[in-house]
Design a protein around this motif. Structure first.
Motif, PDB file in Angstrom:
ATOM      1  N   LEU A  88      -3.878   3.168  15.111  1.00  0.00           N
ATOM      2  CA  LEU A  88      -2.495   2.962  15.569  1.00  0.00           C
ATOM      3  C   LEU A  88      -2.457   2.946  17.086  1.00  0.00           C
ATOM      4  CD1 LEU A  88      -0.279   5.486  13.574  1.00  0.00           C
ATOM      5  CD2 LEU A  88       0.131   3.040  13.769  1.00  0.00           C
TER       6      LEU A  88
ATOM      7  N   PRO B  44      10.565  10.983  17.247  1.00  0.00           N
ATOM      8  CA  PRO B  44      10.503  11.500  18.619  1.00  0.00           C
ATOM      9  C   PRO B  44      10.782  10.425  19.677  1.00  0.00           C
ATOM     10  CG  PRO B  44       8.278  11.332  17.655  1.00  0.00           C
ATOM     11  CD  PRO B  44       9.256  11.020  16.560  1.00  0.00           C
TER      12      PRO B  44
ATOM     13  N   THR C  86       4.509  -3.293  14.070  1.00  0.00           N
ATOM     14  CA  THR C  86       5.752  -2.659  13.649  1.00  0.00           C
ATOM     15  C   THR C  86       6.657  -2.625  14.868  1.00  0.00           C
ATOM     16  OG1 THR C  86       6.725  -0.751  12.549  1.00  0.00           O
ATOM     17  CG2 THR C  86       4.753  -0.287  13.865  1.00  0.00           C
TER      18      THR C  86
ATOM     19  N   ASN D 199       4.635  -4.013   9.384  1.00  0.00           N
ATOM     20  CA  ASN D 199       5.048  -2.705   8.882  1.00  0.00           C
ATOM     21  C   ASN D 199       6.535  -2.484   9.147  1.00  0.00           C
ATOM     22  OD1 ASN D 199       5.431   0.405  10.172  1.00  0.00           O
ATOM     23  ND2 ASN D 199       4.785   0.265   8.051  1.00  0.00           N
TER      24      ASN D 199
ATOM     25  N   ASN E 202       9.168   0.285   7.268  1.00  0.00           N
ATOM     26  CA  ASN E 202       9.286   1.241   6.162  1.00  0.00           C
ATOM     27  C   ASN E 202      10.709   1.351   5.634  1.00  0.00           C
ATOM     28  OD1 ASN E 202       6.583   1.863   6.307  1.00  0.00           O
ATOM     29  ND2 ASN E 202       6.864   3.601   7.681  1.00  0.00           N
TER      30      ASN E 202
ATOM     31  N   PRO F 275       2.430   2.763   3.035  1.00  0.00           N
ATOM     32  CA  PRO F 275       2.136   4.026   3.723  1.00  0.00           C
ATOM     33  C   PRO F 275       3.005   5.167   3.199  1.00  0.00           C
ATOM     34  CG  PRO F 275       3.394   2.571   5.169  1.00  0.00           C
ATOM     35  CD  PRO F 275       3.193   1.822   3.888  1.00  0.00           C
TER      36      PRO F 275
ATOM     37  N   ASN G 152       3.951   8.751   4.405  1.00  0.00           N
ATOM     38  CA  ASN G 152       3.892   9.667   5.550  1.00  0.00           C
ATOM     39  C   ASN G 152       4.478  11.018   5.156  1.00  0.00           C
ATOM     40  OD1 ASN G 152       3.379   7.766   8.092  1.00  0.00           O
ATOM     41  ND2 ASN G 152       4.874   6.702   6.795  1.00  0.00           N
TER      42      ASN G 152
ATOM     43  N   PHE H  32      -5.038   6.573   8.876  1.00  0.00           N
ATOM     44  CA  PHE H  32      -5.003   6.242  10.296  1.00  0.00           C
ATOM     45  C   PHE H  32      -5.971   7.190  10.988  1.00  0.00           C
ATOM     46  CE2 PHE H  32      -0.689   4.674   9.191  1.00  0.00           C
ATOM     47  CZ  PHE H  32      -0.873   3.367   9.602  1.00  0.00           C
TER      48      PHE H  32
ATOM     49  N   LEU I 288      -1.392   9.494  16.458  1.00  0.00           N
ATOM     50  CA  LEU I 288      -0.726   8.469  15.643  1.00  0.00           C
ATOM     51  C   LEU I 288      -0.054   7.533  16.636  1.00  0.00           C
ATOM     52  CD1 LEU I 288       0.535  10.880  12.864  1.00  0.00           C
ATOM     53  CD2 LEU I 288      -1.029   8.972  12.510  1.00  0.00           C
ATOM     54  N   LEU I 289       1.285   7.463  16.642  1.00  0.00           N
ATOM     55  CA  LEU I 289       1.911   6.711  17.730  1.00  0.00           C
ATOM     56  C   LEU I 289       2.115   7.647  18.912  1.00  0.00           C
ATOM     57  CD1 LEU I 289       4.478   4.526  15.742  1.00  0.00           C
ATOM     58  CD2 LEU I 289       2.476   3.708  16.971  1.00  0.00           C
ATOM     59  N   THR I 290       2.747   8.788  18.625  1.00  0.00           N
ATOM     60  CA  THR I 290       3.012   9.746  19.717  1.00  0.00           C
ATOM     61  C   THR I 290       2.622  11.165  19.340  1.00  0.00           C
ATOM     62  OG1 THR I 290       5.263  10.261  18.961  1.00  0.00           O
ATOM     63  CG2 THR I 290       5.029   8.371  20.414  1.00  0.00           C
ATOM     64  N   THR I 291       2.314  11.421  18.066  1.00  0.00           N
ATOM     65  CA  THR I 291       2.032  12.785  17.594  1.00  0.00           C
ATOM     66  C   THR I 291       0.547  12.922  17.224  1.00  0.00           C
ATOM     67  OG1 THR I 291       2.592  12.264  15.303  1.00  0.00           O
ATOM     68  CG2 THR I 291       4.407  13.024  16.712  1.00  0.00           C
TER      69      THR I 291
HETATM   70  C1  DTB Z   1       3.626   4.320   9.140  1.00  0.00           C
HETATM   71  O1  DTB Z   1       4.147   4.299   8.005  1.00  0.00           O
HETATM   72  N1  DTB Z   1       3.199   5.401   9.761  1.00  0.00           N
HETATM   73  C2  DTB Z   1       2.715   5.072  11.082  1.00  0.00           C
HETATM   74  C3  DTB Z   1       2.772   3.531  11.096  1.00  0.00           C
HETATM   75  N2  DTB Z   1       3.427   3.237   9.868  1.00  0.00           N
HETATM   76  C4  DTB Z   1       3.419   2.829  12.202  1.00  0.00           C
HETATM   77  C5  DTB Z   1       3.511   5.735  12.146  1.00  0.00           C
HETATM   78  C6  DTB Z   1       3.546   7.231  12.034  1.00  0.00           C
HETATM   79  C7  DTB Z   1       4.254   7.755  13.216  1.00  0.00           C
HETATM   80  C8  DTB Z   1       4.290   9.241  13.244  1.00  0.00           C
HETATM   81  C9  DTB Z   1       5.051   9.763  14.387  1.00  0.00           C
HETATM   82  C10 DTB Z   1       4.479   9.441  15.732  1.00  0.00           C
HETATM   83  O2  DTB Z   1       3.262   9.615  15.972  1.00  0.00           O
HETATM   84  O3  DTB Z   1       5.256   9.051  16.612  1.00  0.00           O
END
Ligand code: DTB
Ligand code: SAM
Ligand code: SF4
Length: 335
Positions: free
Chosen positions: A46, A62, A132, A153, A155, A222, A224, A287, A292-295
């Motif tokens: 990611l 977030p 996404t 993506n 959701n 996915p 989550n 992943f 992840l993206l921010t966490t």
């Molecule tokens: C998905 O279903 N989960 C991923 C991806 N698609 C883009 C994103 C998870 C993000 C979790 C919070 C974050 O790290 O910001």
């Protein structure tokens, strides 16, 4: 191979979800083996290409500007940086690269042109590219498809009924429309949701009902577990029990047998044993990478050790191509 089913009832899915746990895992593992190589798990990477400052109010996120989460926002990343990250991820065994932007929707501007460049470049590296980016028109989806986008993506997150409790700035129908637009452009779909947001088992099933009624099923689903982030409305949600995650993965596997089920956010709180149960129950992607993206996400080396321990092998890019093609061809065969 049996044709996929698109007319599951809510009761049927609820009954599957509530099956005695080991029986459920056994059934899901059996379905899994009919459609997939159980040793193979896709490693996806990611990358947040545009972080924070999002105008939406998704209660879990977030990146929503209105919540004060201490997140450092950044504007769109340069194309070269994205390509570097993709090369590194590929060298580490990733066959899919997911590029995420904290946008409500795609706008036809220079940033979108840069995203098209990113898609082209990452596709040229021989990876499946997923984006996404929020809501999308059919024309924008077609441009992404032409650039080589493999998946989009978007959701559903939860049931239609519970959706309004979590997000007020867009509707469930908006979500379905975007998925439709991506599908019309010939892009595969990645759509699933989050558990642990205070929803009921019926809400979880409602989401799986929506996804499984799509024909073809989303090629990627996915699941989550909420990462509860301080400053968001869901900051105090208790962690989701691993058994719920296993039930959700197993149920998704049974109702959408050919889809790739992704054990997505929330793995930092899960033991290797818990994750092993999820793989047994049909999860066949994670992943990887420490963010992840921010966490946070488990360290790359921890995941490598887990793969070695469990005898799992990373999937090559486009291995599921044949499933996608067969799913598309089976449209007329199925109800
Ligand atoms: C998905 O279903 N989960 C991923 C991806 N698609 C883009 C994103 C998870 C993000 C979790 C919070 C974050 O790290 O910001
Ligand atoms: N802005 C775009 C959108 O909402 O479609 C793309 C990025 S958004 C961060 C992608 C998905 O990440 C969301 O739909 C949600 O399912 C998931 N997500 C976001 N924050 C999360 C969290 N704290 N825990 C678990 N999943 C989360
Ligand atoms: Fe924005 Fe997506 Fe986060 Fe919602 S989930 S606030 S749309 S980045």
């Amino acid at each position: 191979m049996k044709a996929t089913k698109h007319n599951w009832t809510k009761q049927e899915i609820l009954d599957i979800y509530n099956t005695a746990l080991l029986e459920l895992v056994y059934r899901a593992a059996t379905v899994h083996r009919e459609h997939h190589d159980p040793r193979k798990v896709q490693v996806s990477s990611l990358l947040s290409i545009k972080t924070g400052g999002c105008p939406e109010d998704c209660g879990y996120c977030p990146q929503a500007a209105r919540y004060h989460t201490g997140l450092k926002a950044h504007k769109l990343m340069p194309v070269e940086q994205v390509v570097d990250a993709a090369k590194k991820a590929k060298a580490g065994g990733a066959s899919r690269m997911c590029l995420g932007a904290a946008w409500r929707e795609v706008r036809d501007n220079r940033d979108f042109d840069s995203v098209l460049e990113m898609v082209k470049a990452v596709n040229n590296e021989g990876m499946e590219v997923c984006c996404t980016l929020g809501m999308l028109t059919e024309e924008q989806a077609a441009k992404l498809a032409d650039a080589g986008l493999y998946a989009y993506n978007h959701n559903l997150d939860t049931s239609e009924e519970y959706y309004n409790e979590i997000i007020s700035t867009r509707t469930y129908d908006d979500r379905l429309n975007t998925l439709n637009n991506a599908r019309k452009a010939g892009v595969t779909l990645c759509s699933g949701g989050i558990i642990g947001m205070g929803e009921s088992a019926e809400d979880r099933i409602g989401m799986l009902l929506q996804l499984s009624s799509m024909n073809p099923h989303p090629e990627s689903v996915p699941i989550n577990a909420l990462v509860a982030v301080e400053g968001t409305p869901l900051e105090n949600q208790p962690p989701v029990p691993i058994w719920d995650m296993i039930r959700m993965v197993a149920t998704a596997r049974i109702v959408m047998p050919t889809s790739v089920v992704r054990l997505s956010a929330g793995r930092v709180g899960m033991s290797v044993e818990g994750q092993a149960f999820c793989f047994m129950a049909g999860a066949n992607s994670i992943f990887a990478g420490d963010k992840l993206l921010t966490t946070p996400n488990p360290e790359f080396n921890e995941d490598k050790q887990m793969f070695d321990l469990l005898g799992l092998i990373p999937t090559d890019a486009f291995e599921k191509g044949k499933f996608v093609a067969s799913a598309l061809r089976s449209v007329e065969m199925t109800s």
